[in-house]
Design an enzyme around this catalytic site. Sequence first.
Site, PDB file in Angstrom:
ATOM      1  CB  CYS A  76     -13.225   0.230   9.601  1.00 59.27           C
ATOM      2  SG  CYS A  76     -14.335  -1.154   9.957  1.00 59.27           S
ATOM      3  CG  ASP A 100     -10.750  -0.785  -6.768  1.00 59.01           C
ATOM      4  OD1 ASP A 100     -11.246  -1.747  -6.152  1.00 59.01           O
ATOM      5  OD2 ASP A 100      -9.512  -0.681  -6.977  1.00 59.01           O
ATOM      6  CG  ASN A 141     -13.250 -11.205  -5.141  1.00 56.74           C
ATOM      7  OD1 ASN A 141     -13.709 -12.003  -5.949  1.00 56.74           O
ATOM      8  ND2 ASN A 141     -12.480 -10.188  -5.511  1.00 56.74           N
ATOM      9  CB  THR A 149      -6.777  -8.131  -1.027  1.00 56.78           C
ATOM     10  OG1 THR A 149      -7.570  -7.100  -1.610  1.00 56.78           O
ATOM     11  CG2 THR A 149      -6.209  -9.031  -2.122  1.00 56.78           C
ATOM     12  CG  HIS A 189     -14.855  -5.081  -0.901  1.00 56.43           C
ATOM     13  ND1 HIS A 189     -14.220  -5.753   0.138  1.00 56.43           N
ATOM     14  CD2 HIS A 189     -14.221  -5.478  -2.031  1.00 56.43           C
ATOM     15  CE1 HIS A 189     -13.260  -6.505  -0.354  1.00 56.43           C
ATOM     16  NE2 HIS A 189     -13.236  -6.361  -1.680  1.00 56.43           N
ATOM     17  CG  HIS A 244     -15.044  -5.550  -6.723  1.00 55.82           C
ATOM     18  ND1 HIS A 244     -13.826  -4.910  -6.841  1.00 55.82           N
ATOM     19  CD2 HIS A 244     -14.864  -6.500  -5.766  1.00 55.82           C
ATOM     20  CE1 HIS A 244     -12.945  -5.459  -6.007  1.00 55.82           C
ATOM     21  NE2 HIS A 244     -13.547  -6.427  -5.345  1.00 55.82           N
TER      22      HIS A 244
HETATM   23  P1  AMP Z   1     -10.781  -7.620  -3.112  1.00 53.89           P
HETATM   24  O1  AMP Z   1      -9.658  -8.244  -3.881  1.00 53.89           O
HETATM   25  O2  AMP Z   1     -12.137  -8.071  -3.575  1.00 53.89           O
HETATM   26  O3  AMP Z   1     -10.611  -7.740  -1.615  1.00 53.89           O
HETATM   27  O4  AMP Z   1     -10.763  -6.087  -3.509  1.00 53.89           O
HETATM   28  C1  AMP Z   1     -10.139  -5.082  -2.771  1.00 53.89           C
HETATM   29  C2  AMP Z   1     -10.134  -3.867  -3.653  1.00 53.89           C
HETATM   30  O5  AMP Z   1      -9.832  -2.732  -2.866  1.00 53.89           O
HETATM   31  C3  AMP Z   1      -9.091  -3.910  -4.779  1.00 53.89           C
HETATM   32  O6  AMP Z   1      -9.745  -3.824  -6.045  1.00 53.89           O
HETATM   33  C4  AMP Z   1      -8.201  -2.692  -4.502  1.00 53.89           C
HETATM   34  O7  AMP Z   1      -7.785  -2.030  -5.675  1.00 53.89           O
HETATM   35  C5  AMP Z   1      -9.124  -1.823  -3.659  1.00 53.89           C
HETATM   36  N1  AMP Z   1      -8.445  -0.879  -2.765  1.00 53.89           N
HETATM   37  C6  AMP Z   1      -7.424  -1.148  -1.922  1.00 53.89           C
HETATM   38  N2  AMP Z   1      -7.110  -0.050  -1.202  1.00 53.89           N
HETATM   39  C7  AMP Z   1      -7.968   0.925  -1.611  1.00 53.89           C
HETATM   40  C8  AMP Z   1      -8.149   2.300  -1.258  1.00 53.89           C
HETATM   41  N3  AMP Z   1      -7.405   2.901  -0.309  1.00 53.89           N
HETATM   42  N4  AMP Z   1      -9.124   3.001  -1.884  1.00 53.89           N
HETATM   43  C9  AMP Z   1      -9.898   2.414  -2.830  1.00 53.89           C
HETATM   44  N5  AMP Z   1      -9.777   1.120  -3.199  1.00 53.89           N
HETATM   45  C10 AMP Z   1      -8.821   0.399  -2.613  1.00 53.89           C
HETATM   46 ZN    ZN Z   2     -13.951  -2.877   8.500  1.00 48.05          ZN
END
Ligand code: AMP
Ligand code: ZN
Length: 114
Positions: free
Chosen positions: A8, A31, A87, A95, A100, A102
């Site tokens: 957000c 990413d 995910n 996480t 989102h 990918h």
């Molecule tokens: P997930 O494990 O599917 O929740 O993926 C979260 C993704 O967000 C990971 O691949 C992280 O590298 C990416 N991520 C975390 N913080 C940021 C950020 N500030 N800008 C861009 N990507 C991010």
């Molecule tokens: Zn949000």
Amino acid sequence: MADGCLFCAIVAGDVPSTMVHETARTYAFRDLQPWAPTHVLVVPKDHFTDLAALAAADPAYLGEVFAAAAEVAELESLSGGHRIIANTGPDSGQTVFHLHVHVLGGKNLGALAG
Ligand code: AMP
Ligand code: ZN
């Protein structure tokens, strides 16, 4: 906007990101820790925890997220193909709890491994 939600904050411009694509209701950015030469995240601008939440609330909006992901693949010239991952929940390793997808490509991604 959900309090304390990183994505957000990225959509709002409060946390910097490298934009790749934008529509009225979606935002795509690179990413920070790419797993492949192209690694872009596509998010709905509104806060939904995961794919299941948006599918239940507004399937057409989920369609916009996937259409944006397809446009990202086109923009990034992923002519050899690409992989889309959403995910969902703890067992997936999610996480960030703002939906989102990918978009990965730019090399042979190999088989999905268990
Ligand atoms: P997930 O494990 O599917 O929740 O993926 C979260 C993704 O967000 C990971 O691949 C992280 O590298 C990416 N991520 C975390 N913080 C940021 C950020 N500030 N800008 C861009 N990507 C991010
Ligand atoms: Zn949000």
